[in-house]
Structure formats: structure tokens, C-alpha cells
Design a protein around this motif. Sequence first.
Motif, PDB file in Angstrom:
ATOM      1  N   HIS A 171      45.755  38.092  37.796  1.00  0.00           N
ATOM      2  CA  HIS A 171      44.652  38.462  38.133  1.00  0.00           C
ATOM      3  C   HIS A 171      43.477  37.982  36.994  1.00  0.00           C
ATOM      4  CE1 HIS A 171      46.455  40.878  41.320  1.00  0.00           C
ATOM      5  NE2 HIS A 171      47.021  41.443  40.292  1.00  0.00           N
ATOM      6  N   MET A 172      43.748  37.738  35.842  1.00  0.00           N
ATOM      7  CA  MET A 172      42.789  37.404  35.021  1.00  0.00           C
ATOM      8  C   MET A 172      42.256  36.073  35.174  1.00  0.00           C
ATOM      9  SD  MET A 172      40.521  37.904  32.317  1.00  0.00           S
ATOM     10  CE  MET A 172      40.803  39.359  31.638  1.00  0.00           C
ATOM     11  N   LYS A 173      43.170  35.025  35.392  1.00  0.00           N
ATOM     12  CA  LYS A 173      43.080  33.693  35.967  1.00  0.00           C
ATOM     13  C   LYS A 173      42.186  33.535  37.387  1.00  0.00           C
ATOM     14  CE  LYS A 173      46.692  31.594  33.147  1.00  0.00           C
ATOM     15  NZ  LYS A 173      48.060  31.795  33.536  1.00  0.00           N
ATOM     16  N   GLY A 174      42.764  34.452  38.071  1.00  0.00           N
ATOM     17  CA  GLY A 174      42.186  34.319  39.391  1.00  0.00           C
ATOM     18  C   GLY A 174      40.781  34.894  39.280  1.00  0.00           C
ATOM     19  N   PRO A 228      33.006  37.370  51.900  1.00  0.00           N
ATOM     20  CA  PRO A 228      34.541  37.579  51.357  1.00  0.00           C
ATOM     21  C   PRO A 228      34.580  37.110  50.055  1.00  0.00           C
ATOM     22  CG  PRO A 228      34.152  36.473  53.675  1.00  0.00           C
ATOM     23  CD  PRO A 228      32.800  36.561  53.188  1.00  0.00           C
ATOM     24  N   LEU A 229      33.927  35.955  49.857  1.00  0.00           N
ATOM     25  CA  LEU A 229      34.202  35.656  48.485  1.00  0.00           C
ATOM     26  C   LEU A 229      33.717  36.151  47.108  1.00  0.00           C
ATOM     27  CD1 LEU A 229      33.797  31.384  48.814  1.00  0.00           C
ATOM     28  CD2 LEU A 229      35.880  32.687  48.289  1.00  0.00           C
ATOM     29  N   LEU A 230      32.505  36.750  47.493  1.00  0.00           N
ATOM     30  CA  LEU A 230      32.082  37.907  46.579  1.00  0.00           C
ATOM     31  C   LEU A 230      32.607  39.220  46.294  1.00  0.00           C
ATOM     32  CD1 LEU A 230      28.134  37.139  47.059  1.00  0.00           C
ATOM     33  CD2 LEU A 230      29.371  36.502  45.131  1.00  0.00           C
ATOM     34  N   THR A 231      33.172  39.530  47.621  1.00  0.00           N
ATOM     35  CA  THR A 231      34.138  40.757  47.610  1.00  0.00           C
ATOM     36  C   THR A 231      35.184  40.385  46.769  1.00  0.00           C
ATOM     37  OG1 THR A 231      33.209  41.233  50.006  1.00  0.00           O
ATOM     38  CG2 THR A 231      35.004  42.507  49.054  1.00  0.00           C
ATOM     39  N   SER A 232      35.964  39.274  47.188  1.00  0.00           N
ATOM     40  CA  SER A 232      37.124  39.081  46.314  1.00  0.00           C
ATOM     41  C   SER A 232      36.766  38.998  44.830  1.00  0.00           C
ATOM     42  CB  SER A 232      37.627  37.846  46.934  1.00  0.00           C
ATOM     43  OG  SER A 232      38.065  37.814  48.124  1.00  0.00           O
ATOM     44  N   THR A 233      35.699  38.488  44.312  1.00  0.00           N
ATOM     45  CA  THR A 233      35.377  38.108  43.085  1.00  0.00           C
ATOM     46  C   THR A 233      35.252  39.605  42.474  1.00  0.00           C
ATOM     47  OG1 THR A 233      34.027  36.271  43.615  1.00  0.00           O
ATOM     48  CG2 THR A 233      33.581  37.141  41.436  1.00  0.00           C
ATOM     49  N   VAL A 234      34.520  40.459  43.080  1.00  0.00           N
ATOM     50  CA  VAL A 234      34.287  41.863  42.445  1.00  0.00           C
ATOM     51  C   VAL A 234      35.699  42.575  42.400  1.00  0.00           C
ATOM     52  CG1 VAL A 234      33.374  44.147  43.244  1.00  0.00           C
ATOM     53  CG2 VAL A 234      32.006  42.046  43.464  1.00  0.00           C
ATOM     54  N   CYS A 287      37.656  40.847  39.685  1.00  0.00           N
ATOM     55  CA  CYS A 287      37.162  41.138  38.203  1.00  0.00           C
ATOM     56  C   CYS A 287      37.559  42.612  37.784  1.00  0.00           C
ATOM     57  CB  CYS A 287      35.484  41.128  38.220  1.00  0.00           C
ATOM     58  SG  CYS A 287      35.233  39.282  38.159  1.00  0.00           S
ATOM     59  N   HIS A 288      37.145  43.627  38.850  1.00  0.00           N
ATOM     60  CA  HIS A 288      37.663  44.773  38.434  1.00  0.00           C
ATOM     61  C   HIS A 288      39.245  44.996  38.016  1.00  0.00           C
ATOM     62  CE1 HIS A 288      36.897  49.123  38.734  1.00  0.00           C
ATOM     63  NE2 HIS A 288      38.069  49.334  39.339  1.00  0.00           N
ATOM     64  N   ALA A 324      40.876  42.738  36.638  1.00  0.00           N
ATOM     65  CA  ALA A 324      41.085  42.152  35.412  1.00  0.00           C
ATOM     66  C   ALA A 324      40.511  42.958  34.277  1.00  0.00           C
ATOM     67  CB  ALA A 324      40.561  40.743  35.545  1.00  0.00           C
ATOM     68  N   GLY A 325      39.649  43.970  34.727  1.00  0.00           N
ATOM     69  CA  GLY A 325      39.123  44.462  33.506  1.00  0.00           C
ATOM     70  C   GLY A 325      37.856  44.276  33.099  1.00  0.00           C
ATOM     71  N   LEU A 326      37.317  43.132  33.964  1.00  0.00           N
ATOM     72  CA  LEU A 326      36.014  42.480  33.683  1.00  0.00           C
ATOM     73  C   LEU A 326      34.853  43.050  34.331  1.00  0.00           C
ATOM     74  CD1 LEU A 326      36.971  38.833  34.278  1.00  0.00           C
ATOM     75  CD2 LEU A 326      36.857  39.780  32.160  1.00  0.00           C
ATOM     76  N   LYS A 327      34.655  44.232  33.788  1.00  0.00           N
ATOM     77  CA  LYS A 327      33.543  45.564  34.558  1.00  0.00           C
ATOM     78  C   LYS A 327      32.151  44.953  34.472  1.00  0.00           C
ATOM     79  CE  LYS A 327      36.881  48.262  34.859  1.00  0.00           C
ATOM     80  NZ  LYS A 327      37.580  49.265  33.915  1.00  0.00           N
ATOM     81  N   ASN A 328      31.940  44.284  33.564  1.00  0.00           N
ATOM     82  CA  ASN A 328      30.415  43.958  33.833  1.00  0.00           C
ATOM     83  C   ASN A 328      30.304  42.851  34.807  1.00  0.00           C
ATOM     84  OD1 ASN A 328      27.804  43.729  32.775  1.00  0.00           O
ATOM     85  ND2 ASN A 328      28.144  41.958  31.664  1.00  0.00           N
ATOM     86  N   SER A 329      31.252  41.870  34.976  1.00  0.00           N
ATOM     87  CA  SER A 329      31.184  40.852  36.055  1.00  0.00           C
ATOM     88  C   SER A 329      31.269  41.338  37.250  1.00  0.00           C
ATOM     89  CB  SER A 329      32.086  39.755  35.564  1.00  0.00           C
ATOM     90  OG  SER A 329      32.138  39.168  34.558  1.00  0.00           O
ATOM     91  N   ALA A 330      32.323  42.368  37.503  1.00  0.00           N
ATOM     92  CA  ALA A 330      32.307  43.092  38.834  1.00  0.00           C
ATOM     93  C   ALA A 330      30.961  43.726  38.971  1.00  0.00           C
ATOM     94  CB  ALA A 330      33.342  44.145  38.503  1.00  0.00           C
ATOM     95  N   PHE A 331      30.284  44.327  38.340  1.00  0.00           N
ATOM     96  CA  PHE A 331      28.923  45.239  38.483  1.00  0.00           C
ATOM     97  C   PHE A 331      27.990  44.099  38.985  1.00  0.00           C
ATOM     98  CE2 PHE A 331      25.039  46.108  36.691  1.00  0.00           C
ATOM     99  CZ  PHE A 331      24.648  46.913  37.319  1.00  0.00           C
TER     100      PHE A 331
END
Length: 1115
Positions: free
Chosen positions: A942-945, A965-971, A974-975, A977-984
Motif C-alpha cells: 500500500h505504501m508504494k501504491g 474515483p482517483l482522489l477517493t483511491s488516493t485517500v 494513503c490512509h 499506508a499511514g500517510l494521514k496528512n496526505s489522506a487529509f
Amino acid sequence: MKEYQPGKAQYGDGYIMIGFSRGCFVVISTHIREIGQEIFQAHNHKDNLSSIAISQSLNKAASCGDNCIKIHDLSDLREMYAIINLDDENKGVDQLAWTDDGQLLAVSTRRGSLHVFLTKLPILGDACSTRIAYLTSLLEVTVANHVERELPVTVSVEVEPSFVAIGVYHLAVGMNNRAWFYSLGENNIKKLKDVEYLGTVASMHLNSDYAAALFEGKVQLHMIESEGLDAQEERETRLFPADDDKYRILCHALTSDFLIYGTDTGVIHYFYIEDWQYVNEYRHPVSVRKIFPDPNGTRMAFIDDKSDGFVYCPVKDRLYEIPNFSPTIKGVLWENWPMDKGVFVAFDDDKVYTYVFHKDAIQGSKIILAGGTEVPFSHKPLLLYNGELTCQTPSGKTNNIYLSTHSFLGDLKDFGPNELTQMLTQTLMLKRFSEAWEVCRLLNDQSGWNELAKACLQHMEVDFAIRVYRTFGNAGMVMSLEQIKGIEDHNLLAGHLAMFTSDFNLAQDLYLASSCPIAALEMRKDLQHWDSALQLAKRLAPDQIPFISKEYAVQLEFMGDYINALAHYEKGITGNNKYQEHDEACLAGVAQMSIRMGDIRRGVNQAIKHPSRLLKRDCGAILECMKQFSEAAQLYEKGQYYDKAASVYIRCKNWAKVGELLPHVSSPKIHLQYAKAKEADGRYKEAVIAYEHAKQWDSAIRLYLDHLNNPEKAVNIVRETQTLDGAKMVARFFLQLGDYGSAIQFLVMSKCNNEAFTLAQQHNKMEIYADIISSESTTNEDYQSIALYFEGEKKHFQAGKFFLLCGQYGRALKHFMKSPSTEDNLAIEMAIETVGRAKDEALTNQLIDYLMGESDGMPKDARYLFRLYMALKQYREAARTAIIIAREEQCSGNYRNAHDVLFSMYSELKSQKIKIPSEMATNLMILHSYVLVKTHVRRGDHMKGARMLIRIANNISKFPSHIVPLLTSTVIECHRAGLKNSAFNFAAMLMRPEYRNKIDLKYRKKIEAMVRRPDTTETEEPATACPHCAFQLPESELLCPGCKNNLPYCIATGRHMVRDDWTVCPHCDFPALYSEFKSMLQAENTCPMCSERIDIVHLKKINDCTQYLKPEDGD
């Protein structure tokens, strides 16, 4: 007035010399034609001439006048030989006269005195080793050793000597029956004693202790210095011969060990001084006049009463005649140079002849004449040392002459090839191999080395021969000589060397005389001299006779002597099972020779019984030549040579036998003959099978169509063999049946295109004809005629296709553009191919206008424009078009298609070394990141994704139809993968009014909750080194802040590349991180960029990635 005969007696003319008192003298001739003519005139004396005198023995004329004497040489009167001034005689000279021998010239003067002059000295001299003694005036002897560079010493003697002898330590001079002995000290010479003999001494010789004097047919041997011991009294002196011997001694010599003398009865005696007794004698048919032993006494030259010369070797008691020995020879000198023991010279008044005694030659010892050298007048040879001849002159001096046979002793570098070749011949004659080596080195010629090597073999110098052969690379001879060089048996070694020099008869004689006579037989066998080998085998090895007989028989058979060949084959049969193969060969020979001799029954029976197939074939061939066909065929059949057997049976017209053999026969010719015979008999099935075996396809087709009514078989044969005549026959057959399509096909196959075209036109079968002809290699005229036909029929696509085939591109394009559009738009594809082939700008513009909709107002798909640019190799325009197509695909949401279009264009530009547009490279990178997302998510990474989705979300405008759909997949990723700030951040973007209502209901609440309760914690992305400048930057960052370079990205992860983990795809050459790509390929074995299958073993880690970091080459 005096008269004299000229020096040249052959003219027989008389001349008169007249002297005049005024000082002149003239010479006139008594020859009838020259009477009254002056031959010569000279003004010899200033005031007066008182007398002239001539010495015919000296060939000199003297005149006196004033107070001097002048002497002329009669052979050339212009030459002044000598002038003698009498300064004390102021009243002048009166008369002069010569003695008869010319030795003395007497002059009387007006004052009453008489002057006597010595004109020439007696030539007296002797040599011992390199020391010489010679008369330098009437009462003075000089002892010299030029070789050892000793200073000459003069000895004053009491009387004018008539003989001189020199020894190791002594000098003897004497006259009549008396001799004076002198001791040669280092610094002085002292007189020892004088000895009187019983008669007038003719000659004397000395060694270190003894003197031997020859007088009146006897030789007295005595010690020079008596030691005074009683026990030695009997050894002090001895007279030869003894009283009871009735012979006279004519010549003698004294070496360090022996007294040697020759007698009037032809006996040569050797008396050994140390044992004081005779040790050898040799009896010659006539008396021995002169003897000349070599320095060691092991060889001796002598001249007999017939003036013939010989060399005698007392060790072997062998006599060798000296060839070309002149009867005028007066003496012989042996070479004193220690390295040239076999060389000696024989001399007369005018010339010196050089001879060489070849002791160890393979032909046996022999003497050869090496050459001759002119000697100046009245020179007496005394000493020979290394080709330099020391001569005594009448004036009491010595003169050195170099023999013409030793011209190689100087500096060789100044000579040309011709002179060097002559010198090589001299050195080889004289066995001077070291000098010959130097000559060959300068000549640098293969023939020279060959001559030297052959001479070494002739003289049995094996080691030197090996050295020579090794020098010019004859490895075979080197190996052969290495094998024999240790042989001690002289004859065996000489035999081998004679064989190497191709003197086989001599080699045989030497082998037979050696300890291994069987070598002669082996040599003859190796040379295939079977006749000689048989004769030798009878004496040396009777058990080899059968084997030699067989080989001899083979040779006789080859020469056509069949009678003797048969006899020897029969002799060769051993009857021993041990030699079964040999006996079979002999029996085969007996069979063949019996047939050749006419005993056919015996020969055939022998051949049939024999196990060899080849024999049956050979005997069959002989019988066939003898027109004995039935027996020949029988043998061929027995030997399983079925083709030959069938051929001979056909000549006998024995068709039944031919039929039996046919399944085994492979020759088409025999099958054809059989087929014709069977067709003539009306047996078509057998005939057609035979025709097929004979590969006579036309005849087989004819029978299938005309007699067997089997057109399928005929058609199959035509299709397989493509025979033209067969195709015509089948076409005619189908025409008769009314099957025009098949008829056209076979007419085209038979190259009857005009007939096929006419038939297609008549029966409206042009499509069939066109299909057939387009798959054949056909002429442009045929294509044009089809195109014109379709043009008339308004079938634009077919017309365009055939105009394209015949190269009329303009007309082809016109028809393709007129062609109605179909689903696959094949007409446009063909139009693009036409323009690509034509390379015509006008046609290109015409098609571009058509594709852009300029001509009919209907723009065509941009893909066709892209293909057109690719066909025209206009890669920049193709690249721009590819970007447009990719953009359209992206807008339509076909991201994989857009990726593949850009990748194919990228690869094409790279292969053409054209700079990649940055927009294309960026778009491909973003689309590839999109492709990688699915791969990473599928693998649970998930991190690389998430990192790839962040990159896509940052370029979300490139994906207009799938923004939400792409922004949804990104959120979500990121969530995960633990990238909380990017997900926010991306969740907040989704909350915008234009996107909010489009969010999937499953995720809307979750995303809203993220925005309401933000968690901005996020682990920092790991940093890796920039491959250009080693600046540390985040893994997924592709622009280096340090060096401002766009960084190459990994096709497996999307991260930027690092130097120490570099690899490339073996197919598309795009870079990847070696460890990551390897890990990916273990799960799925296709490249994410080019989709080609990759075997993990072909993946190689690249240590030096410099070439991949260079900016793209291009225009």
C-alpha cells in the motif's frame, strides 16, 4: 748485332736487336711481312752504348753505356726491369755477358775492373708446421713464423747451400755431402755441428730429435743432438735400406713419429721411430717419386713414376686417386690450419690446385678438386695456412697469395647474391660449415639453406644438419634426424642419411653392410619398391614375402600386368586365420585378375564366395566392360547394388528381373525406363508408380488424367511439385469440365497469365484471378491489367490494391480515397501504405488533406495520421500526433491505450536517436504511475501504491473523466499506508462542492469524518541518493533540487533510480531498481512498461550506469 728468339715460341719468328753507339737500340723482325719494319726503339743511354747481351733462360736483355746497365724484359720491351748504376766507373763500361743459366751478369769497365752481379737467388726453402726457412742471399738463411707473429731471424752460413731443412728446434743447411746444424733458441741461433754423409745429399728433413738425409738411393736417420747415453746408441743412427734389401729410395719424409720413404720398386715404408721398427708398408705398382705426409702422418699424398697423384691412409690401408691430377705437378702442401685437416694443394710452375679429402661422406671417402689459383712467375709455395699460401720468390723474399677457393674468408657484407652463392659452393666443398652458415644468413634464401643442409647430410654432420633444418622450419627433417643422431653403427647412420638425400640404392648397400640389414627391406617397402623388397625379403625376412607379394600385385594390377599380378596375389595367400583380412584381399585380387585373364567362371565363383560387397561391385564393373551382362548383373545383385543390377538387366531386356529389383532401386533413370516399358504394355498403374519414383511428374499426371481418371491425384502432384506442363494439363482438364476457377488457378500456376486473364474476363471470375495472382510473383503488366479491369468495374478498393502492386501510386491513392469506408477502414490503411512507399510530397499532402477532412469535410481518426507520419518516418510529427491521440485516450479514460501509444512512440524516437519531447516523457511517466498503482495494490504494497496515487492526484487534470474515483483511491491508500496528512489533504479536496456529491456512498462518511477530525501525523518519506549528484531526496521525487535534473524512474516501483541498484528491461531498455524488479518478476513475469514476458535469469545488474544518465541524443 745480336739475334734472339722471342719469348713466345709458338710464333716461331726470329727477331734481331741492334745497338747503336749513340745510345739507341732497335728491334727488327725477320718475318717476311715485317722485314724492314722497326718493332721497337729505345734511347737507353745519353752519350754512348757500348754493349748489349741477351739471356734466353731469364728472357731478359741488358745494355750498357755511360756508367750504367739497363735490363729489359723481352716479353714487354717497354717495361724497364732494372737499372744498375756504377758511380765509381768514371771512364765508362765496356762489355757485358750473361752466364748460361742467367744467374750471373758480368760487366767489364774501361778502367780495367770486372763487376759480377747476382740476378736471381736459388729458390731454397723448407717448412715445419707454420715455421719456414728460406734463402735470402747466397750466404744467408731467414727463419720466420708469420702465423704466430714471430720476428724473422737471419742465419749467416759458411757456404752457399744446395739444400735447407727446418725442424721444430733446428735448422740444417748443406751442400754436397756435408750439412751444418743450428739450434733455434728463443733469442739466438747457435751452430751445433756439421755432419758428413756417405754421398751427395739430395734432400733432408728434420723433426724435434732426428734428421733424415737422402743420398744416392739411401736414407740416413740420425739424432741431431746426441744424448750421450749408452742405451740409446743403437737409436742414434740408422741407414736405410738394410744391406740385404736391393731397392733404391727415391723420396722420403719425416713426421714427429715416423720416417716414411718410397722406393723405385713402388713400396712405401713407415718406420716408427719410438719403437725403432717398421710398422706399415704399402706396395704400389710403379715406383714412388715424391711423398708428402700431412702434419700428423695419418694421410700421405704421393706422386708416382707415371706422374699420377694419390692419397694413402695407412690406418685403413686405403688408397685414393687424386682426380684431374696434372702431370706437371711438382709438389703438394697440406693445410696446416687445424680445423681444415682434409685440404691440400698441388702446385706446378703456373698454378696451384686445391683438393679436399672427404673422409666421412656417405658415399665413402673421396677426393675432390675444389678449384685452381694462378701463381706469379717463379714463385715456389712453402706453406699453406687457412687458405693463405706463402711462396718464396727469386729475389729471396716471401709473398702471400690467397687461394681463389677461400674467397669467403674476407668481409662478406660487401658481396652481392651471385658472389655469395659461389662462396657457398666453396664453403660446402671445403666442409667449412660455420662459414657456410654465415653465407646462408646473408643470402637469406631457402635454396641456400637447403644446399647447406644437404651437404651436412652428405658429410654425416647430423647435429649441424639439425641446426640448419630447424633454422628454416623443416620440422619433419629435424624430428627424423633427432631419432637417428645417436646411432653408432657408421653404415647404418650413413644408410639413413643416404635415404634422406633420396639416394636409395646407396642407402640399401649401406644398410646391408650395417648391423641392421632389415632396414633396407623396410626402406624399399616404404618406397613401394616391391620388386626390390621381394628380392631382399627372400634373404632377410621370408615371413614377409606374402605381404610384399600382395602389395606388388596391387602395383602390377595398376600398371596393367594382370598375369604377374595374379601370380603374386596367389603367392600372397597365407592360409593363416591370423591374417584373414590380408588373405581376403589376396582372394579378391585373384577373383579380379581371373576375370581380366578370361577365366570368368573361376573369378565369378571366387567373388560370390567372398564376403566383400565392394569386390562384387568391382568384378561386376569388369564383367560389364567385357559385355558379360548376365554375370555382371548377378554379381551386382549379390552385392546389393540394385541400381547397377537393374541397369544391366535392362540392357539384357530382362524386365521380370527389373520388376523384382525395383523396390530396392533408387535411380530415377531405371524407374523411367521401366515405366516407359510398362506404359507401352498398357500396364498404367505399374507405369504411373514407376513414373512417380522417377520423379517424371508430367508423365504421371498425364496417365492419371488420360488413362486412370484420377484428377485428385494429378492435382495433388501439381500442387506439391509446381510443374508447369502438369499445371497446363490439369487446367485443360478443368476447362473441359467447366470449372473455370480451378482452370484459372492452374493456368496461373503454369505461367499462362494471359490465358488465365482472358478466361477470368470472359467468365466474370476476375476476383478469383486477382486473389491467385496477388499470391504469386507476377509482372507489373499483369497487375496493371487487373487494376484497369477493376477500374472499369468501379471496384475502387481492388483497383487501388493492384495499382499499388504495379507501382502506380497516384492512381492507387485516388481509388483508395474513393473506396467506401468499412468498419476496419482497410482502404485508409492501404492509402497510408501507398504514400509511405511512394515518398511523394504531393501524394502525402493529398492524403493528409483527406485525413484532416479538407476534401470531404469528414476528419478521420487521428490514429491514421499517426500511422501516416510513421510510414513516412516523420517522427517529430508522429510524436506530436501521438501526444494528441494519448490526450484523447486519456480524456476518454482509456489510460492503458494512451500509455501504449506514448510508449511505442517513445521507443521509436529513441531507436531513431531523436530527442524525446518533454511533454511526452512527462505524460508517459504519469500514465505509467497509474499502471503501477494496480500492480502495487494487487501485491498488497500500500505504501508504494499510495506514493503513485499521490503523484497521480498531483496531476489529476490529466485524468478528467475519473477525478473523483482517483482522489477517493488516493485517500483510501494513503490512509492504509499511514500517510494521514496526505489522506487529509486529498479528502479535503474531495469535499469541494464540484466533487462532493460524486463520492461513492460507501466511502463518503469515512472521508467526511477524516476532514472533520483531521490527523496530520505522517512518517517522512525515506531519502535516497540522486544518481547524477548523490543529493539525498525522497524516493518518489523525480526532480533533483541539487542538480535540477529530471531523474530516470524505476518501471517497477515508480521511484527515482539509484546508481548501486540498477538494471534495465531486456526488451524495452527502460531502467528499474534491480532488487525491486527481481522481486516483482518472481510474482508476475511481464514488464510493466512494454508488457513483454521476461525470464528472471536474463535480468543483469548493471555496475556502471553512466550511459543511461546521459541526456537523450537527438536533433
